[in-house]
Design a protein around this motif. Sequence first.
Motif, short mmCIF file in Angstrom:
data_model
loop_
_atom_site.label_atom_id
_atom_site.label_comp_id
_atom_site.label_asym_id
_atom_site.label_seq_id
_atom_site.Cartn_x
_atom_site.Cartn_y
_atom_site.Cartn_z
N HIS A 174 0.83 -1.20 0.00
CA HIS A 174 0.00 0.00 0.00
C HIS A 174 0.87 1.26 0.00
CE1 HIS A 174 -4.12 1.58 1.64
NE2 HIS A 174 -3.77 2.16 0.52
N HIS A 200 -3.85 9.24 1.01
CA HIS A 200 -3.03 8.18 1.60
C HIS A 200 -2.19 8.71 2.75
CE1 HIS A 200 -3.95 5.72 -2.03
NE2 HIS A 200 -3.94 4.78 -1.10
N TYR A 244 -13.25 6.47 0.16
CA TYR A 244 -12.89 6.69 1.56
C TYR A 244 -14.12 7.11 2.36
CZ TYR A 244 -8.06 7.05 -0.15
OH TYR A 244 -6.85 6.80 -0.74
N ASP A 246 -9.34 4.23 4.16
CA ASP A 246 -9.23 3.83 2.76
C ASP A 246 -10.01 2.53 2.60
OD1 ASP A 246 -8.40 2.97 0.24
OD2 ASP A 246 -6.30 3.58 0.55
N HIS A 252 -7.48 -2.73 -2.24
CA HIS A 252 -6.05 -2.99 -1.98
C HIS A 252 -5.70 -2.76 -0.50
CE1 HIS A 252 -5.55 1.43 -3.30
NE2 HIS A 252 -5.24 1.42 -2.02
MN MN3 Z 1 -5.10 3.10 -0.93
#
Ligand code: MN3
Length: 205
Positions: free
Chosen positions: A32, A87, A136, A169, A173
């Motif tokens: 990530h 992120h 998100y 998030d 992934h």
């Molecule tokens: Mn992400």
Amino acid sequence: MHNNCYPFKNLPLEYSFSSLEPFIDEKTMCLHHDRHLQTYIDNLNELLKNELRLQKMPLEELIMFSSRFCCNPYIGICRNAGGVYNHRMFFSTLKKDGASEPGGELLKAICKSYGSVENFKAEFKKAALSVFGSGYAWLLRDKNGLCITTTANQQTPLVCKYKPIFNIDVWEHSYYLKHYNLRNKYIDDWFCVLNWNKAEENYLK
Ligand code: MN3
């Protein structure tokens, strides 16, 4: 935040990739941070390479500015700058250890807006589960107190003038290697590594 202008760098985390085990696994954290976030950083730097005026803008301003245009390179800049911002917020509000429940002023605000921490968690989880596809869920501060919202893909709530406190998030992934398709289990585990000290810092900022 350091390194808030071009050229953007992928800053190391303040904790090791394995330190969120068993809630978020080491391999997920490594991929990530070192691959997904790295790609947004590389793309953003590439798009800004010849944009002398935009190179001077801090990340937040870059997002606000580029979001006003619906042509390239602004679409790409907005998406990738959003990917970096979102992120960085996500990783910075995770913890290795520290408070496992909110305290201080943030606790008061949560109780005022949601009645109790338990109710807040239920509302936040509902929002995070409601994200269709990738995106998100956020806790934000506005003039009247707290609010929960969701954003799609790499959109940010910055354009609505709210102050982000933390986000989760929910792109696959973030959890697929450990939790497979069970986003609700991932959200429960994420609550165990949410950095409430950092959240309160963001709330008071
Ligand atoms: Mn992400």
